[in-house]
Write an enzyme that holds these catalytic residues in place. Structure first.
Site, short mmCIF file in Angstrom:
data_model
loop_
_atom_site.label_atom_id
_atom_site.label_comp_id
_atom_site.label_asym_id
_atom_site.label_seq_id
_atom_site.Cartn_x
_atom_site.Cartn_y
_atom_site.Cartn_z
N LYS A 1 0.84 -1.20 0.00
CA LYS A 1 0.00 0.00 0.00
C LYS A 1 0.88 1.25 0.00
O LYS A 1 1.94 1.27 0.64
CB LYS A 1 -0.87 -0.03 1.25
CG LYS A 1 -1.95 1.04 1.30
CD LYS A 1 -2.81 0.86 2.55
CE LYS A 1 -3.97 1.83 2.62
NZ LYS A 1 -4.81 1.63 3.82
N SER B 1 -9.61 -1.06 7.11
CA SER B 1 -9.11 -0.87 5.74
C SER B 1 -8.39 -2.04 5.10
O SER B 1 -8.06 -1.97 3.92
CB SER B 1 -8.18 0.33 5.70
OG SER B 1 -8.95 1.49 5.54
N SER C 1 -9.61 1.28 2.82
CA SER C 1 -8.80 2.05 1.92
C SER C 1 -7.69 1.28 1.21
O SER C 1 -7.11 1.80 0.26
CB SER C 1 -8.18 3.21 2.71
OG SER C 1 -7.31 2.69 3.71
N1 GLN Z 1 -13.04 3.43 6.33
C1 GLN Z 1 -12.42 3.94 7.51
C2 GLN Z 1 -12.12 5.41 7.34
O1 GLN Z 1 -12.48 5.93 6.35
C3 GLN Z 1 -11.21 3.14 7.86
C4 GLN Z 1 -9.99 3.57 7.20
C5 GLN Z 1 -8.79 2.76 7.57
O2 GLN Z 1 -8.88 1.73 8.22
N2 GLN Z 1 -7.64 3.27 7.18
O3 GLN Z 1 -11.55 6.04 8.19
#
Ligand code: GLN
Length: 518
Positions: free
Chosen positions: A85, A184, A160
Site C-alpha cells: 500500500k 481498511s 482504503s
Molecule cells: N473506512 C475507515 C475510514 O475511512 C477506515 C480507514 C482505515 O482503516 N484506514 O476512516
C-alpha cells in the site's frame, strides 16, 4: 514447478520452490508483472498500481538470486512478489498515500515492515492504490482515480487498501501489505474475496507507515489464503526499537505447517470466471470433526441486527454450523457498546488525523503552491490544493472536536466510550470465549459512484471498527457469494492471540473449500 501456474501458487509454494532451486526470483517477478499486464492492472483499467518499476524489481530479484547462490537462507518469503500500500515508505518507489500533496514523493528511508519482508526474501513489485491518506472505504478517494474490483469492474474493491486487495484477488501477488485504522484491510479483503488480517495493536512496527490516527493504525496483510496471510504477518511482526508502540511479545509461528497440515492448493484466479461469479480457488484438506474441539466461538447479537441482509446472515449461519461440526461450541454473547463505535471512531480518528496531517505544509514534503503572498498564504494554498475533499472534511471535523469549547463534549466523551467498547471485548474473552465470529461488512461490494453521502460510506465500517478501537486482532475470510460478489466473515480474538485467530480461520477456510467462493 512451472511459471505457467504462477497465479495458482501460494506464497509458501513459491518460497519452497525458490529455496529448492526449482524456480528463480527473476521468474517470479516476471510472472507477477506479466499477470498484471494480462489482467489490466494499469491506470486506465483496474488501476491497481500507483507505482511500479519492473527493471528495479528484476534487479532486486537478481541480487536475491546471488544471495541464494551464496547458500544464505533467504527466508520464508524467498522470491515471493509482494505489493505494498502506498502509505508504507519504500526506498526506490514513491510513497504518495494516494494524495496530490505527496505526488512524486520518494521516502529517504524504508518502513521496518518492508525491511523485514525483504530480509525474508520477498520482492516488492508495486505500490498500490488507496483512498487518500487511508480515509475511505472504496478507494474512490484516491487522487489518482478509483481502483476497480477484479470480480466486477463496475464495483469498488473496498478501501482504503483497495489496490492491495485487488492485486491479490487478481493473482498478481499472493500477498500484499495494507494498513488498518478502522477496517481498511478486512473490508477490501471481504469485497475482493481474499483474506485480510489486522494484527493486535503493537504487533507490527509502524515505523515508516504514514500516520493517520496513531492510537489505531496498524499495518495489516492481505493474502489469497489464510496461509498466505499468516506467512506475511509472521515475517513482519515483532518488536522494533524504532517504534515505541511495538510490543516485545513473542511472535509464534502462524503457518499451516505449524498445525501439522500441508498448505492448501490454490486454484487460478481467472478474471473472466470472477466476473461471472466462478472463482476457482483453495481446496484445502478437509478438516477433521475435532479440529476445533474445546474452542468456544462467540456470536455477538449486536453484529447480527434485524436489519442485516438475509443473504449475509445465511452465509454467516452456514459458517457457524461449520464451526459446530468441527467440534466448536457456539455461544450467544453481547458486546453492548459496539453500536456506538461509528460515532466514537469518527470523532477520534479525525481528531488524531488533524494533528498528524499538520506536517504537510508545503515546506517539508511534496507539493508547494506559493504565489509569493507570504508563508501563511503558501500553507493555505498548498493544503487546499493538495488535499482532496474527504481529507479536508476529516481535518475540519478533527479540529472542531478538539477545539476548546467542544473537547469535553466530543473528544473526551468518545475516549471514555472507547474504553467501554474495549472493556466489552475483555469481558467476553475472560469469560471462556476463544474467538468471536461476525460478518465483515453489512453488504458486498457496491458500484463505483453509488455512495455519495459520507455518513453512508462510514457505515461500511460498522463491524470492523470495534477491533481497532479495542486493539484486538481480527481476520476476514471469504464465506460465500451474494449476487455473484464475495462476502467475508470475521474472526476476532483477544490481544496477541493471533494464533487462535488463524487456527479458527484455517478451519473455516478448509471446511468451506470451494463453497467459500461460490
Ligand atoms: N473506512 C475507515 C475510514 O475511512 C477506515 C480507514 C482505515 O482503516 N484506514 O476512516
Amino acid at each position: 514447478m512451472s511459471v505457467e501456474n504462477f497465479t495458482m501458487l501460494g506464497a509458501a509454494d513459491i518460497a519452497s520452490a525458490v529455496r529448492a532451486g526449482d524456480a528463480s526470483p527473476t521468474e517470479m517477478v516476471r510472472a507477477s508483472f506479466n499477470r498484471a499486464r494480462d489482467i489490466g492492472a494499469g491506470h486506465d483499467e483496474l488501476n491497481i498500481f500507483l507505482h511500479s518499476d519492473q527493471e528495479a524489481s528484476e534487479h532486486e530479484a537478481k541480487s536475491m538470486q546471488e544471495r541464494l547462490q551464496s547458500a544464505a537462507d533467504i527466508g520464508i518469503l524467498a522470491g515471493v512478489p509482494v505489493a505494498v500500500k502506498d502509505n508504507i515508505a519504500t526506498l526506490g518507489l514513491p510513497t504518495t498515500c494516494g494524495s496530490k500533496i505527496l505526488a512524486g514523493y520518494v521516502s529517504p528511508y524504508e518502513a521496518t515492515a518492508i525491511t523485514r519482508l525483504r530480509a525474508n526474501g520477498a520482492l516488492v513489485v508495486a505500490k498500490t492504490n488507496m483512498d487518500e491518506f487511508a480515509m475511505g472505504s472504496s478507494t474512490e478517494n484516491s487522487a489518482f482515480g478509483p481502483t476497480r474490483n477484479p470480480h466486477d469492474v463496475r464495483c469498488v474493491p473496498g478501501g482504503s487498501s483497495g489496490g492491495s486487495a485487488a492485486a491479490v484477488a487478481a493473482g498478481i501477488t499472493p500477498i500484499a501489505l495494507g494498513s488498518e485504522t478502522g477496517g481498511s484491510v478486512r473490508q477490501p479483503a471481504a469485497f475482493c474475496g481474499v483474506v485480510g488480517v489486522k494484527p493486535t495493536y503493537g504487533r507490527v512496527s509502524r515505523y515508516g507507515l504514514v500516520a493517520f490516527a496513531s492510537s489505531l493504525d496498524q499495518i495489516g496483510v492481505v493474502g489469497r489464503t489464510v496461509d498466505d496471510a499468516a506467512l506475511g504477518l509472521e515475517s513482519i511482526a515483532g518488536f522494533d526499537k524504532m517504534d515505541s508502540t511495538s510490543s516485545d511479545a513473542e511472535v509464534p509461528v502462524y503457518r499451516l505447517s505449524a498445525l501439522g497440515k500441508p498448505a492448501p492448493e490454490v486454484g487460478a484466479p481467472d478474471t473472466e470466471a470472477m466476473r461471472i461469479g466462478r472463482n476457482p480457488v483453495a481446496l484445502p484438506p478437509p478438516p477433521s470433526a475435532k479440529t476445533l474441539e474445546g474452542i468456544v466461538i462467540g456470536k455477538p447479537r449486536e453484529y447480527f441486527p434485524d436489519t442485516l441482509d438475509t443473504n449475509i446472515k445465511d452465509l454467516c449461519e452456514r459458517a457457524l454450523d461449520r464451526f459446530r461440526s468441527m467440534g466448536a461450541t457456539v455461544r450467544d454473547i453481547s458486546l453492548p457498546r459496539s453500536p456506538l463505535a461509528i460515532p466514537v471512531y469518527y470523532i477520534l480518528a479525525p481528531a488524531e488525523a488533524s494533528s498528524n496531517l499538520a506536517r504537510f505544509d508545503g515546506v517539508r514534503y511534496g507539493l508547494r503552491v506559493d504565489s509569493g503572498k507570504g508563508l501563511k498564504a503558501m500553507y493555505e494554498s498548498t493544503r487546499s490544493q493538495g488535499f482532496g475533499p474527504e481529507v479536508t472534511r476529516r481535518i475540519l471535523l478533527g479540529t472542531y472536536v478538539l477545539s476548546a469549547g467542544y473537547y469535553d463534549a466530543y473528544y473526551k466523551k468518545a475516549q471514555a466510550v472507547r474504553t467501554l467498547i474495549a472493556d466489552d471485548f475483555r469481558a467476553v474473552f475472560t469469560s471462556g470465549v476463544n474467538a468471536i465470529f461476525t460478518p465483515t461488512t453489512p453488504t458486498p461490494a457496491f458500484p463505483v459512484g453509488a455512495i455519495s453521502d459520507p455518513y453512508e460510506m462510514y457505515l461500511n465500517d460498522i463491524f470492523t471498527v470495534t477491533a481497532n478501537l479495542a486493539g484486538v486482532p481480527a481476520i476476514s475470510v471469504p464465506i460465500g457469494r451474494m449476487r455473484r460478489l464475495p462476502v467475508g466473515g470475521q474472526v476476532i480474538t483477544a490481544h496477541f492471540d493471533e494464533y487462535t485467530m488463524f487456527r479458527v480461520a484455517y478451519a473455516l477456510e478448509a471446511s468451506l473449500g470451494q463453497e467459500a467462493h461460490q
